[in-house]
Design an enzyme around this catalytic site. Structure first.
Site, mmCIF file in Angstrom:
data_model
loop_
_atom_site.group_PDB
_atom_site.id
_atom_site.type_symbol
_atom_site.label_atom_id
_atom_site.label_comp_id
_atom_site.label_asym_id
_atom_site.label_seq_id
_atom_site.Cartn_x
_atom_site.Cartn_y
_atom_site.Cartn_z
ATOM 1 N N ASP A 107 0.861 -1.183 0.000
ATOM 2 C CA ASP A 107 0.000 0.000 0.000
ATOM 3 C C ASP A 107 0.898 1.234 0.000
ATOM 4 O O ASP A 107 1.861 1.319 0.770
ATOM 5 C CB ASP A 107 -0.927 0.000 1.236
ATOM 6 C CG ASP A 107 -2.042 1.026 1.106
ATOM 7 O OD1 ASP A 107 -1.741 2.229 0.927
ATOM 8 O OD2 ASP A 107 -3.212 0.634 1.202
ATOM 9 N N ILE A 108 0.588 2.181 -0.875
ATOM 10 C CA ILE A 108 1.444 3.356 -1.043
ATOM 11 C C ILE A 108 1.284 4.346 0.125
ATOM 12 O O ILE A 108 2.123 5.225 0.320
ATOM 13 C CB ILE A 108 1.153 4.019 -2.421
ATOM 14 C CG1 ILE A 108 2.342 4.796 -2.934
ATOM 15 C CG2 ILE A 108 -0.090 4.852 -2.397
ATOM 16 C CD1 ILE A 108 3.482 3.957 -3.379
ATOM 17 N N GLU A 156 -12.426 3.402 -1.473
ATOM 18 C CA GLU A 156 -11.695 4.332 -2.324
ATOM 19 C C GLU A 156 -11.502 3.775 -3.736
ATOM 20 O O GLU A 156 -11.784 4.461 -4.707
ATOM 21 C CB GLU A 156 -10.324 4.547 -1.658
ATOM 22 C CG GLU A 156 -9.632 5.838 -1.959
ATOM 23 C CD GLU A 156 -8.264 5.856 -1.287
ATOM 24 O OE1 GLU A 156 -7.271 5.788 -2.019
ATOM 25 O OE2 GLU A 156 -8.203 5.906 -0.038
ATOM 26 N N HIS A 211 -9.952 -5.596 -2.914
ATOM 27 C CA HIS A 211 -8.592 -5.751 -2.372
ATOM 28 C C HIS A 211 -8.688 -6.037 -0.880
ATOM 29 O O HIS A 211 -9.530 -5.491 -0.174
ATOM 30 C CB HIS A 211 -7.729 -4.512 -2.632
ATOM 31 C CG HIS A 211 -8.352 -3.221 -2.245
ATOM 32 N ND1 HIS A 211 -9.331 -2.598 -2.998
ATOM 33 C CD2 HIS A 211 -8.157 -2.418 -1.172
ATOM 34 C CE1 HIS A 211 -9.700 -1.477 -2.408
ATOM 35 N NE2 HIS A 211 -9.004 -1.343 -1.286
ATOM 36 N N HIS A 236 -6.633 -5.767 2.636
ATOM 37 C CA HIS A 236 -5.499 -5.156 3.323
ATOM 38 C C HIS A 236 -4.907 -6.186 4.287
ATOM 39 O O HIS A 236 -5.646 -6.769 5.107
ATOM 40 C CB HIS A 236 -5.946 -3.960 4.178
ATOM 41 C CG HIS A 236 -6.466 -2.784 3.412
ATOM 42 N ND1 HIS A 236 -5.718 -1.654 3.181
ATOM 43 C CD2 HIS A 236 -7.670 -2.554 2.829
ATOM 44 C CE1 HIS A 236 -6.436 -0.764 2.499
ATOM 45 N NE2 HIS A 236 -7.629 -1.292 2.282
HETATM 46 P P1 AMP Z 1 -9.880 1.363 0.276
HETATM 47 O O1 AMP Z 1 -10.488 1.300 -1.129
HETATM 48 O O2 AMP Z 1 -10.703 2.199 1.205
HETATM 49 O O3 AMP Z 1 -9.597 -0.002 0.832
HETATM 50 O O4 AMP Z 1 -8.475 2.109 0.141
HETATM 51 C C1 AMP Z 1 -7.640 1.944 -0.990
HETATM 52 C C2 AMP Z 1 -6.211 1.734 -0.553
HETATM 53 O O5 AMP Z 1 -5.433 1.637 -1.734
HETATM 54 C C3 AMP Z 1 -5.621 2.864 0.285
HETATM 55 O O6 AMP Z 1 -5.036 2.312 1.456
HETATM 56 C C4 AMP Z 1 -4.583 3.501 -0.641
HETATM 57 O O7 AMP Z 1 -3.456 3.976 0.057
HETATM 58 C C5 AMP Z 1 -4.229 2.349 -1.552
HETATM 59 N N1 AMP Z 1 -3.758 2.775 -2.874
HETATM 60 C C6 AMP Z 1 -4.385 3.614 -3.727
HETATM 61 N N2 AMP Z 1 -3.667 3.761 -4.857
HETATM 62 C C7 AMP Z 1 -2.557 2.991 -4.714
HETATM 63 C C8 AMP Z 1 -1.421 2.718 -5.527
HETATM 64 N N3 AMP Z 1 -1.273 3.261 -6.744
HETATM 65 N N4 AMP Z 1 -0.469 1.873 -5.051
HETATM 66 C C9 AMP Z 1 -0.610 1.298 -3.832
HETATM 67 N N5 AMP Z 1 -1.653 1.521 -3.013
HETATM 68 C C10 AMP Z 1 -2.624 2.357 -3.433
#
Ligand code: AMP
Length: 134
Positions: free
Chosen positions: A29-30, A89, A94, A96
């Site tokens: 995760d970035i 988001e 995905h 975590h």
């Molecule tokens: P959520 O959809 O609420 O589970 O959150 C999306 C997650 O994806 C967040 O923790 C972001 O930091 C992560 N994220 C979004 N874009 C990227 C990326 N390009 N590379 C890695 N992680 C990402």
């Protein structure tokens, strides 16, 4: 249009890759809550809600996440690896995986870590090398 995570899984957008199989992909995760915070995704299924996945994809994703969690636990100092699914988001299922020293490590409201590219690379390399031993 492909989601950002589909593009990541297919190498069109860079990521810190941790593990990969034919159908699934894991990357850092970035905006990590802690070092080693990893996301696990299906490569080719863009369903945005995990409980709408077909059973085969759902079970395959969970089995892949389990293996990645074992590698994280071996590579990152932690008591256990926590699991969370939000998807608020990014509209691509995905999971975590978050290495935990305490319950406070899994808190999406807290300020995220700022890591250098070099540090991201080191963490991804060490998880990947544990994954390759499994
Ligand atoms: P959520 O959809 O609420 O589970 O959150 C999306 C997650 O994806 C967040 O923790 C972001 O930091 C992560 N994220 C979004 N874009 C990227 C990326 N390009 N590379 C890695 N992680 C990402």
């Amino acid at each position: 249009m492909a989601t950002i995570f589909t593009k990541i899984a297919h190498g069109e957008i860079p990521s810190y890759k941790v593990a990969e199989s034919e159908e699934f992909y894991a990357f850092l995760d970035i905006n990590p809550m802690v070092e080693g915070h990893t996301l696990v995704i299906p490569k080719n299924v863009e369903n945005d809600y995990i409980f709408n996945l077909d059973d085969r994809t759902y079970l395959g994703l969970c089995a892949f996440a389990k293996k990645v969690a074992v590698a994280i636990k071996a590579a990152v100092p932690c008591k256990r690896v926590g699991v969370a699914v939000l998807g608020m988001e990014v509209p691509h299922t995905h999971i975590h995986l978050v290495p935990l020293q305490s319950e406070q490590d899994l808190d999406f409201r807290k300020e995220k870590l700022q890591l250098s590219q070099e540090r991201f690379r080191q963490i991804a390399d060490s998880i990947r090398s544990e994954y390759e031993k499994l």
